[in-house]
Design a protein around this motif. Structure first.
Motif, PDB file in Angstrom:
ATOM      1  N   ALA A  23      11.826  34.571  27.511  1.00 49.65           N
ATOM      2  CA  ALA A  23      11.128  33.797  26.485  1.00 49.65           C
ATOM      3  C   ALA A  23      12.069  32.914  25.670  1.00 49.65           C
ATOM      4  O   ALA A  23      11.636  31.931  25.069  1.00 49.65           O
ATOM      5  CB  ALA A  23      10.368  34.728  25.550  1.00 49.65           C
ATOM      6  N   VAL A  24      13.356  33.254  25.648  1.00 51.34           N
ATOM      7  CA  VAL A  24      14.323  32.494  24.862  1.00 51.34           C
ATOM      8  C   VAL A  24      15.502  32.123  25.761  1.00 51.34           C
ATOM      9  O   VAL A  24      16.465  32.888  25.878  1.00 51.34           O
ATOM     10  CB  VAL A  24      14.827  33.288  23.636  1.00 51.34           C
ATOM     11  CG1 VAL A  24      15.746  32.422  22.785  1.00 51.34           C
ATOM     12  CG2 VAL A  24      13.655  33.805  22.816  1.00 51.34           C
ATOM     13  N   PRO A  25      15.440  30.972  26.432  1.00 55.00           N
ATOM     14  CA  PRO A  25      16.521  30.578  27.353  1.00 55.00           C
ATOM     15  C   PRO A  25      17.868  30.473  26.635  1.00 55.00           C
ATOM     16  O   PRO A  25      17.951  29.999  25.500  1.00 55.00           O
ATOM     17  CB  PRO A  25      16.059  29.203  27.858  1.00 55.00           C
ATOM     18  CG  PRO A  25      14.585  29.196  27.666  1.00 55.00           C
ATOM     19  CD  PRO A  25      14.344  29.993  26.424  1.00 55.00           C
ATOM     20  N   THR A  26      18.915  30.960  27.286  1.00 53.09           N
ATOM     21  CA  THR A  26      20.271  30.876  26.745  1.00 53.09           C
ATOM     22  C   THR A  26      21.192  30.345  27.833  1.00 53.09           C
ATOM     23  O   THR A  26      20.808  30.236  28.995  1.00 53.09           O
ATOM     24  CB  THR A  26      20.759  32.251  26.265  1.00 53.09           C
ATOM     25  OG1 THR A  26      20.665  33.187  27.344  1.00 53.09           O
ATOM     26  CG2 THR A  26      19.943  32.737  25.097  1.00 53.09           C
ATOM     27  N   ARG A  27      22.416  30.018  27.444  1.00 53.75           N
ATOM     28  CA  ARG A  27      23.397  29.498  28.395  1.00 53.75           C
ATOM     29  C   ARG A  27      24.665  30.328  28.311  1.00 53.75           C
ATOM     30  O   ARG A  27      25.199  30.568  27.230  1.00 53.75           O
ATOM     31  CB  ARG A  27      23.733  28.033  28.067  1.00 53.75           C
ATOM     32  CG  ARG A  27      22.583  27.064  28.174  1.00 53.75           C
ATOM     33  CD  ARG A  27      22.308  26.648  29.599  1.00 53.75           C
ATOM     34  NE  ARG A  27      23.449  25.980  30.203  1.00 53.75           N
ATOM     35  CZ  ARG A  27      23.749  24.689  30.032  1.00 53.75           C
ATOM     36  NH1 ARG A  27      23.001  23.940  29.244  1.00 53.75           N
ATOM     37  NH2 ARG A  27      24.788  24.156  30.634  1.00 53.75           N
ATOM     38  N   ASN A  28      25.161  30.771  29.453  1.00 51.42           N
ATOM     39  CA  ASN A  28      26.451  31.437  29.541  1.00 51.42           C
ATOM     40  C   ASN A  28      27.367  30.515  30.347  1.00 51.42           C
ATOM     41  O   ASN A  28      27.173  30.329  31.546  1.00 51.42           O
ATOM     42  CB  ASN A  28      26.304  32.792  30.235  1.00 51.42           C
ATOM     43  CG  ASN A  28      27.617  33.561  30.299  1.00 51.42           C
ATOM     44  OD1 ASN A  28      28.693  33.004  30.087  1.00 51.42           O
ATOM     45  ND2 ASN A  28      27.532  34.843  30.616  1.00 51.42           N
ATOM     46  N   ARG A  29      28.360  29.929  29.684  1.00 53.67           N
ATOM     47  CA  ARG A  29      29.190  28.908  30.323  1.00 53.67           C
ATOM     48  C   ARG A  29      30.405  29.490  31.036  1.00 53.67           C
ATOM     49  O   ARG A  29      31.303  28.747  31.446  1.00 53.67           O
ATOM     50  CB  ARG A  29      29.634  27.883  29.273  1.00 53.67           C
ATOM     51  CG  ARG A  29      28.460  27.107  28.676  1.00 53.67           C
ATOM     52  CD  ARG A  29      28.896  26.200  27.549  1.00 53.67           C
ATOM     53  NE  ARG A  29      29.865  25.201  27.971  1.00 53.67           N
ATOM     54  CZ  ARG A  29      29.556  24.041  28.534  1.00 53.67           C
ATOM     55  NH1 ARG A  29      28.289  23.740  28.765  1.00 53.67           N
ATOM     56  NH2 ARG A  29      30.485  23.181  28.863  1.00 53.67           N
ATOM     57  N   THR A  30      30.447  30.811  31.211  1.00 51.80           N
ATOM     58  CA  THR A  30      31.574  31.421  31.917  1.00 51.80           C
ATOM     59  C   THR A  30      31.218  31.809  33.343  1.00 51.80           C
ATOM     60  O   THR A  30      32.071  32.360  34.044  1.00 51.80           O
ATOM     61  CB  THR A  30      32.067  32.671  31.168  1.00 51.80           C
ATOM     62  OG1 THR A  30      31.065  33.698  31.218  1.00 51.80           O
ATOM     63  CG2 THR A  30      32.381  32.363  29.718  1.00 51.80           C
ATOM     64  N   VAL A  31      29.995  31.534  33.783  1.00 47.08           N
ATOM     65  CA  VAL A  31      29.563  31.960  35.111  1.00 47.08           C
ATOM     66  C   VAL A  31      29.680  30.818  36.114  1.00 47.08           C
ATOM     67  O   VAL A  31      29.854  29.653  35.754  1.00 47.08           O
ATOM     68  CB  VAL A  31      28.112  32.480  35.080  1.00 47.08           C
ATOM     69  CG1 VAL A  31      27.996  33.671  34.146  1.00 47.08           C
ATOM     70  CG2 VAL A  31      27.131  31.375  34.677  1.00 47.08           C
ATOM     71  N   LEU A  32      29.553  31.160  37.388  1.00 45.85           N
ATOM     72  CA  LEU A  32      29.609  30.155  38.448  1.00 45.85           C
ATOM     73  C   LEU A  32      28.339  29.313  38.491  1.00 45.85           C
ATOM     74  O   LEU A  32      28.393  28.083  38.553  1.00 45.85           O
ATOM     75  CB  LEU A  32      29.818  30.840  39.803  1.00 45.85           C
ATOM     76  CG  LEU A  32      29.655  29.949  41.029  1.00 45.85           C
ATOM     77  CD1 LEU A  32      30.790  28.946  41.124  1.00 45.85           C
ATOM     78  CD2 LEU A  32      29.569  30.784  42.301  1.00 45.85           C
ATOM     79  N   ALA A  33      27.194  29.986  38.506  1.00 50.07           N
ATOM     80  CA  ALA A  33      25.911  29.288  38.642  1.00 50.07           C
ATOM     81  C   ALA A  33      24.971  29.778  37.555  1.00 50.07           C
ATOM     82  O   ALA A  33      24.535  30.924  37.573  1.00 50.07           O
ATOM     83  CB  ALA A  33      25.304  29.543  40.025  1.00 50.07           C
ATOM     84  N   GLY A  34      24.672  28.909  36.625  1.00 48.55           N
ATOM     85  CA  GLY A  34      23.791  29.271  35.532  1.00 48.55           C
ATOM     86  C   GLY A  34      22.397  28.728  35.747  1.00 48.55           C
ATOM     87  O   GLY A  34      22.209  27.644  36.312  1.00 48.55           O
ATOM     88  N   VAL A  35      21.392  29.482  35.312  1.00 47.54           N
ATOM     89  CA  VAL A  35      20.000  29.034  35.388  1.00 47.54           C
ATOM     90  C   VAL A  35      19.692  28.245  34.122  1.00 47.54           C
ATOM     91  O   VAL A  35      19.877  28.741  33.006  1.00 47.54           O
ATOM     92  CB  VAL A  35      19.038  30.225  35.527  1.00 47.54           C
ATOM     93  CG1 VAL A  35      17.589  29.742  35.503  1.00 47.54           C
ATOM     94  CG2 VAL A  35      19.325  30.989  36.811  1.00 47.54           C
ATOM     95  N   ILE A  36      19.235  27.011  34.288  1.00 43.06           N
ATOM     96  CA  ILE A  36      18.853  26.161  33.157  1.00 43.06           C
ATOM     97  C   ILE A  36      17.335  26.069  33.136  1.00 43.06           C
ATOM     98  O   ILE A  36      16.711  25.686  34.130  1.00 43.06           O
ATOM     99  CB  ILE A  36      19.480  24.766  33.274  1.00 43.06           C
ATOM    100  CG1 ILE A  36      21.006  24.880  33.264  1.00 43.06           C
ATOM    101  CG2 ILE A  36      19.004  23.864  32.145  1.00 43.06           C
ATOM    102  CD1 ILE A  36      21.725  23.567  33.380  1.00 43.06           C
ATOM    103  N   ARG A  37      16.755  26.430  31.981  1.00 41.15           N
ATOM    104  CA  ARG A  37      15.302  26.479  31.862  1.00 41.15           C
ATOM    105  C   ARG A  37      14.871  25.891  30.522  1.00 41.15           C
ATOM    106  O   ARG A  37      15.626  25.927  29.552  1.00 41.15           O
ATOM    107  CB  ARG A  37      14.784  27.927  31.939  1.00 41.15           C
ATOM    108  CG  ARG A  37      15.192  28.673  33.177  1.00 41.15           C
ATOM    109  CD  ARG A  37      14.918  30.166  33.064  1.00 41.15           C
ATOM    110  NE  ARG A  37      13.507  30.467  32.965  1.00 41.15           N
ATOM    111  CZ  ARG A  37      12.909  30.956  31.896  1.00 41.15           C
ATOM    112  NH1 ARG A  37      13.596  31.208  30.798  1.00 41.15           N
ATOM    113  NH2 ARG A  37      11.614  31.209  31.903  1.00 41.15           N
ATOM    114  N   ASP A  38      13.675  25.360  30.502  1.00 38.18           N
ATOM    115  CA  ASP A  38      13.040  24.888  29.279  1.00 38.18           C
ATOM    116  C   ASP A  38      11.617  25.434  29.288  1.00 38.18           C
ATOM    117  O   ASP A  38      10.814  25.072  30.155  1.00 38.18           O
ATOM    118  CB  ASP A  38      13.034  23.352  29.243  1.00 38.18           C
ATOM    119  CG  ASP A  38      12.431  22.798  27.948  1.00 38.18           C
ATOM    120  OD1 ASP A  38      11.745  23.546  27.227  1.00 38.18           O
ATOM    121  OD2 ASP A  38      12.643  21.608  27.673  1.00 38.18           O
ATOM    122  N   ILE A  39      11.322  26.329  28.346  1.00 42.35           N
ATOM    123  CA  ILE A  39      10.012  26.991  28.307  1.00 42.35           C
ATOM    124  C   ILE A  39       8.868  25.977  28.329  1.00 42.35           C
ATOM    125  O   ILE A  39       7.824  26.191  28.959  1.00 42.35           O
ATOM    126  CB  ILE A  39       9.903  27.873  27.035  1.00 42.35           C
ATOM    127  CG1 ILE A  39      10.867  29.059  27.133  1.00 42.35           C
ATOM    128  CG2 ILE A  39       8.479  28.384  26.852  1.00 42.35           C
ATOM    129  CD1 ILE A  39      10.533  30.053  28.201  1.00 42.35           C
TER     130      ILE A  39
END
Length: 631
Positions: free
Chosen positions: A386-402
């Motif tokens: 319900a609350v998309p976040t970003r972790n910039r230390t990973v290889l492949a991050g999921v980017i979402r907009d509710i």
């Protein structure tokens, strides 16, 4: 210089003999044509052919035979050779054609910059297409058919709001973000100043000034003229504030910037990137600035990535476009089954994708702990759906907009500006297909798939490897020890050779990439051979000479020194000798590396390169301490 009435882009719908001829005759400033093929190293061919050649034989060049090139002059080792060098170039009529303008050459009659029409081409050798562009184009067609067939076979897709029978075709959207460094020619800023500025975050999102600001504004504006829909240009984390000389000119410029533009169909997105790199370099150069697209132009300071966005959509029979990685309930699920499958496929097979993404020593200089550089095969979904976040230390991050399901995508953070985007996207989508097929065949729900990708090391999985973890919502550098990272996510390669060995060590994963017979084993082997030639050549002719110059420049202080100074210099001298000087009793690292290559012992050369890197870092730190104590 860039006037609005210039011809910038020719759309596929305009690529008919009559329309194209009319456009070119309306723009006599377009005086040349260049045929752009992409070899396995990602190099784009460029030449200057008078536009009359195209105007005089339009039908042949468009539909039959565009041009020829010497296959031995492009990077296709093991495919085209000196004894079998003919490579035909075939025009691609499915993408935009761009006009490249020369800032320094103007048409006498019109007063406008002289332009070169760049024609994207496929390279054909012995009746087979052998280039990066065609491999990506054919792969996208294959993956689209295979995904739709797998969806129809499954009947229903967990988490997806549309039924497979409502889909007309699968489509692909991609985008890249271009980071780069700019500097004034022949002027350098100390690494200490750059490093301290970065730590204090003095530059990130700050205002640009002078010719840097002018260049950045011009670049963003010109991207719009080419129809690329620029989104922003801004300062990145690296750099220091420039200085003004007595004449009001900026000096000692050394800054890191980023330019972003809108996504496109994956093949067009890769073509767009080639265009943007050329435009950025020329625009900044015309304003007296040098541009570097190296992944790590300055050791100890933030490198430049080229985060690559990977998306999947579907065109429905009613004409609507839907993102098939987005779940029906955006607040309850992170991804649909298609999204989970695609992400799992990329992560599981990344050992054989990594050689394509990171194939230079420069790339590995960036991929080190810290500086937000992704070194672990791991993803982040977010803290809650319900609350998309970003972790910039990973290889492949999921980017979402509710509120915007169309925006769901993966950001693969390992690529750099010299990654061959055509080959990288080919690998990403083939690996994604492998995961999608496995997930749809499993029949698992979205919650079960979320549990699968969130598994702990040692837990069984229907698809992912048992002894590995694949998800982290915390900082993988701060919250894990190096040993834990290696155990959970796999030990990352440290050199080009270590990376390329994966193509031999993981035959099952290589089979995922070659199953369609589009990315043929011989093409992967050619890619590998070219990368290893460049690795060896760069190490022997660029890196070692550069390190030798650095070692020779270190001198003992003149005049009075303390016992501490003398002891410190002794440590410096011992390292200098170990690195660069052969003696009666020892062989320098430089010589050991040369001998290892001469003997064909790439394992030893690779290990010695790691040792050399560590010794040079130690030496430079010691010499800095020594020099700073001399007053």
């Amino acid at each position: 210089m860039y006037e609005k009435d210039l011809l910038y882009v020719i759309k596929p719908s305009q690529l008919t003999p009559d329309t194209l001829r009319a456009l070119l005759l309306q723009h006599p400033e377009v005086k040349f044509v260049s045929f752009m093929g992409i070899d396995f190293a990602g190099n784009d061919t460029d030449e200057k052919v008078p536009i009359s050649a195209l105007l005089d034989d339009m039908e042949t060049m468009l539909y039959s035979h565009t041009a020829q090139t010497d296959g031995s002059s492009v990077v296709l080792p093991g495919v085209a050779s000196l004894s079998d060098a003919r490579v035909d170039m075939v025009a691609d009529l499915s993408v935009n054609w761009f006009v490249d303008y020369n800032h320094e050459n103007f048409d006498e009659e019109t007063g406008k910059m002289i332009g070169t029409l760049r024609i994207p081409c496929f390279l054909k050798h012995n009746n087979e297409f052998v280039d990066s562009r065609h491999i990506l184009k054919a792969t996208l067609e294959y993956v689209a058919d295979e995904i739709l067939a797998a969806m129809k076979k499954a009947g229903t897709v967990p988490g997806l709001a549309v039924a497979p029978e409502d889909i007309e075709k699968i489509t692909f959207t991609s985008a890249t973000e271009l980071e780069f460094w700019v500097k004034t020619p022949r002027e350098n800023v100390s690494r200490t100043d750059l490093s301290s500025s970065q730590v204090m975050q003095e530059q990130y999102w700050q205002r640009t000034r002078g010719n840097v600001r002018t260049s950045l504004e011009e670049a963003v504006e010109v991207l719009g003229l080419y129809g690329l829909k620029p989104e922003m240009g801004h300062k990145e984390v690296g750099g220091v504030r420039g200085q003004l000389d007595a004449n009001g000119n900026m000096t000692h410029v050394n800054e890191q910037l980023e330019i972003d533009w809108r996504f496109a169909d994956s093949l067009q997105a890769a073509d767009n990137e080639i265009l943007v790199r050329s435009l950025v370099k020329e625009i900044f150069r015309s304003n007296g600035l040098e541009v570097s697209f190296l992944a790590k132009p300055i050791y100890g300071v933030a490198g430049s990535g080229e985060h690559t966005h990977v998306g999947l959509a579907a065109k429905l029979k009613n004409g609507k476009i839907v993102n098939i990685m987005s779940p029906a309930d955006m607040k309850n699920d992170y991804l649909s089954a298609i999204g989970y499958g695609a992400l799992m496929g990329i992560l599981k097979n990344y050992e054989v994708l990594n050689p394509i993404v990171s194939c230079t020593t420069d790339a590995f200089a960036r991929l080190r702990p810290g500086f937000e550089a992704p070194i672990c095969i791991v993803t982040s979904l977010g803290k809650t759906a319900a609350v998309p976040t970003r972790n910039r230390t990973v290889l492949a991050g999921v980017i979402r907009d509710i509120d915007n399901p169309l925006a769901t995508r993966f950001e693969v953070r390992a690529p750099n500006p010299f990654t061959n985007t055509y080959m990288a996207l080919t690998g990403f989508y083939l690996a994604a297909l492998d995961g999608i097929k496995a997930v749809l065949a499993s029949g698992k729900s979205t919650k079960e798939l979320e549990a699968e990708i969130s598994k702990k090391p040692g837990e069984e999985s229907f698809y992912l490897e048992k002894d590995r973890a694949y998800r982290s919502e915390v900082d993988v550098f701060e919250d894990y020890t190096p040993e834990e990272r290696d155990e959970y996510f796999g030990k990352p390669p440290a050199t080009v050779w270590e990376n390329m060995k994966a193509l031999d060590e993981y035959p099952d994963k290589v089979a995922v990439l070659t199953a369609s017979d589009i990315l043929k084993p011989v093409y992967l082997e050619s890619f590998k051979e070219g990368a290893l030639i460049r690795w060896q050549t760069e190490l022997l002719t660029h890196i070692i000479p550069k390190d030798r110059d650095a070692v020779k420049a270190m001198k003992p202080a003149d005049g009075t020194t303390s016992a501490w100074d003398d002891g410190m210099w002794q440590r410096v001298e011992e390292l200098r000798v170990a690195i660069a000087k052969d003696t009666d009793t020892s062989t320098s690292l430089f010589t050991q590396i040369k001998k290892a290559f001469a003997a064909g012992d790439f394992d030893k050369a690779s290990d010695l390169q790691v040792t050399l890197n560590a010794k040079m870092e130690e030496l430079e730190a010691l010499y800095t301490d020594y020099s700073n104590n001399i007053i």
